[in-house]
Motif scaffolding. Structure first.
Motif, mmCIF file in Angstrom:
data_model
loop_
_atom_site.group_PDB
_atom_site.id
_atom_site.type_symbol
_atom_site.label_atom_id
_atom_site.label_comp_id
_atom_site.label_asym_id
_atom_site.label_seq_id
_atom_site.Cartn_x
_atom_site.Cartn_y
_atom_site.Cartn_z
ATOM 1 N N GLU A 193 32.895 -20.588 -15.017
ATOM 2 C CA GLU A 193 33.941 -19.572 -14.890
ATOM 3 C C GLU A 193 34.869 -19.879 -13.715
ATOM 4 O O GLU A 193 36.085 -19.721 -13.821
ATOM 5 C CB GLU A 193 33.306 -18.188 -14.710
ATOM 6 C CG GLU A 193 34.329 -17.066 -14.680
ATOM 7 C CD GLU A 193 33.676 -15.699 -14.587
ATOM 8 O OE1 GLU A 193 34.040 -14.960 -13.670
ATOM 9 O OE2 GLU A 193 32.801 -15.410 -15.433
ATOM 10 N N GLN A 194 34.316 -20.336 -12.596
ATOM 11 C CA GLN A 194 35.137 -20.687 -11.438
ATOM 12 C C GLN A 194 36.051 -21.879 -11.762
ATOM 13 O O GLN A 194 37.216 -21.882 -11.382
ATOM 14 C CB GLN A 194 34.244 -21.012 -10.236
ATOM 15 C CG GLN A 194 33.560 -19.795 -9.649
ATOM 16 C CD GLN A 194 32.509 -20.175 -8.616
ATOM 17 O OE1 GLN A 194 31.792 -21.171 -8.759
ATOM 18 N NE2 GLN A 194 32.413 -19.359 -7.571
ATOM 19 N N ARG A 195 35.507 -22.863 -12.481
ATOM 20 C CA ARG A 195 36.327 -24.012 -12.887
ATOM 21 C C ARG A 195 37.477 -23.548 -13.785
ATOM 22 O O ARG A 195 38.612 -23.985 -13.638
ATOM 23 C CB ARG A 195 35.491 -25.049 -13.637
ATOM 24 C CG ARG A 195 34.653 -25.875 -12.732
ATOM 25 C CD ARG A 195 33.998 -27.047 -13.471
ATOM 26 N NE ARG A 195 33.009 -27.660 -12.616
ATOM 27 C CZ ARG A 195 33.292 -28.411 -11.571
ATOM 28 N NH1 ARG A 195 34.536 -28.648 -11.262
ATOM 29 N NH2 ARG A 195 32.333 -28.922 -10.830
ATOM 30 N N TYR A 196 37.150 -22.673 -14.712
ATOM 31 C CA TYR A 196 38.169 -22.139 -15.609
ATOM 32 C C TYR A 196 39.264 -21.427 -14.813
ATOM 33 O O TYR A 196 40.448 -21.614 -15.071
ATOM 34 C CB TYR A 196 37.527 -21.187 -16.633
ATOM 35 C CG TYR A 196 38.537 -20.500 -17.505
ATOM 36 C CD1 TYR A 196 39.102 -21.159 -18.595
ATOM 37 C CD2 TYR A 196 38.925 -19.191 -17.232
ATOM 38 C CE1 TYR A 196 40.050 -20.534 -19.387
ATOM 39 C CE2 TYR A 196 39.867 -18.552 -18.020
ATOM 40 C CZ TYR A 196 40.428 -19.233 -19.093
ATOM 41 O OH TYR A 196 41.369 -18.622 -19.876
ATOM 42 N N ASP A 197 38.862 -20.609 -13.846
ATOM 43 C CA ASP A 197 39.831 -19.877 -13.021
ATOM 44 C C ASP A 197 40.743 -20.831 -12.243
ATOM 45 O O ASP A 197 41.955 -20.621 -12.162
ATOM 46 C CB ASP A 197 39.110 -18.932 -12.049
ATOM 47 C CG ASP A 197 38.481 -17.737 -12.749
ATOM 48 O OD1 ASP A 197 38.839 -17.460 -13.923
ATOM 49 O OD2 ASP A 197 37.612 -17.094 -12.128
ATOM 50 N N HIS A 198 40.155 -21.883 -11.666
ATOM 51 C CA HIS A 198 40.966 -22.852 -10.913
ATOM 52 C C HIS A 198 41.946 -23.579 -11.841
ATOM 53 O O HIS A 198 43.114 -23.765 -11.495
ATOM 54 C CB HIS A 198 40.075 -23.875 -10.195
ATOM 55 C CG HIS A 198 39.447 -23.341 -8.947
ATOM 56 N ND1 HIS A 198 40.170 -22.987 -7.827
ATOM 57 C CD2 HIS A 198 38.139 -23.099 -8.639
ATOM 58 C CE1 HIS A 198 39.348 -22.556 -6.895
ATOM 59 N NE2 HIS A 198 38.109 -22.607 -7.358
ATOM 60 N N ARG A 199 41.467 -23.960 -13.016
ATOM 61 C CA ARG A 199 42.346 -24.661 -13.966
ATOM 62 C C ARG A 199 43.464 -23.742 -14.459
ATOM 63 O O ARG A 199 44.607 -24.174 -14.609
ATOM 64 C CB ARG A 199 41.534 -25.204 -15.134
ATOM 65 C CG ARG A 199 40.718 -26.417 -14.743
ATOM 66 C CD ARG A 199 40.115 -27.092 -15.969
ATOM 67 N NE ARG A 199 39.349 -28.236 -15.545
ATOM 68 C CZ ARG A 199 38.041 -28.347 -15.666
ATOM 69 N NH1 ARG A 199 37.338 -27.382 -16.231
ATOM 70 N NH2 ARG A 199 37.424 -29.436 -15.256
ATOM 71 N N ARG A 200 43.127 -22.506 -14.722
ATOM 72 C CA ARG A 200 44.141 -21.534 -15.163
ATOM 73 C C ARG A 200 45.192 -21.335 -14.065
ATOM 74 O O ARG A 200 46.392 -21.332 -14.334
ATOM 75 C CB ARG A 200 43.477 -20.203 -15.527
ATOM 76 C CG ARG A 200 44.454 -19.232 -16.185
ATOM 77 C CD ARG A 200 43.834 -17.918 -16.486
ATOM 78 N NE ARG A 200 43.408 -17.362 -15.178
ATOM 79 C CZ ARG A 200 42.463 -16.459 -15.006
ATOM 80 N NH1 ARG A 200 41.821 -15.977 -16.022
ATOM 81 N NH2 ARG A 200 42.150 -16.030 -13.816
#
Length: 178
Positions: free
Chosen positions: A143-150
């Protein structure tokens, strides 16, 4: 400790003077006014020089200084210089005569807008770097990776938008200062 504090205060106060004793003694007030005009200083700069020279018993030649400043403003108050001043982020002190300001101000504002867009782009690049570094952390959750990519996607779009605005402004037909 006290002597050091006194020395520091003397150095700090002395650093505020626009001219030192030798400069006051040897001043060519016309040349000094021209340099100040070319740098876009307001007429109140003469008072700063007067204060600096007063402590050395020297009185500025107001008439010569103001005549020189007027000559210097002819250089400063051009469209080309307006663009350069705005582009470097300099503050405009409203020193140009109205007829010269009509050419100076639009170019200054264009340069200033480009300067601000560059500052905004630099800030975005810094935020992009932070998120890209954060993605290198092996302990991130999915989820943190997704947030950073977004967030990175958003920041890259914003940066592209700023670049388009800068390209549009740099191609502006009135930008004579380039």
């Amino acid at each position: 400790m006290r002597p050091a504090a006194g020395l520091l205060a003397t150095l700090l106060l002395g650093g505020c003077a626009t001219l030192d004793r030798n400069e006051c003694l040897q001043a060519n007030w016309t040349d000094l006014g021209a340099r100040d005009g070319q740098s876009g200083y307001p007429a109140s700069r003469l008072e700063e020089h007067r204060d600096a020279c007063r402590e050395h018993g020297i009185i500025p030649d107001d008439r010569s200084y103001l005549a020189g400043r007027e000559q210097g403003l002819r250089y400063y108050c051009t469209a080309e210089n307006g663009y350069r001043e705005g582009r470097r982020g300099a503050a405009y002190q409203r020193v140009c005569p109205l007829e010269a300001e009509a050419a100076f101000l639009p170019e200054y504002e264009l340069g200033r807008e480009l300067y601000q867009l560059e500052q905004d782009a630099n800030e975005l690049r810094g935020r992009i770097d932070e998120h890209e570094r954060a993605l290198g952390d092996p302990g991130l959750t999915r989820e943190q990776r997704y947030d950073h990519r977004r967030e990175l996607d958003y920041l890259y779009r914003e940066l592209a938008s700023l670049r388009r605005q800068m390209d549009r402004l740099e191609g502006w037909p009135g930008a004579s200062g380039r």
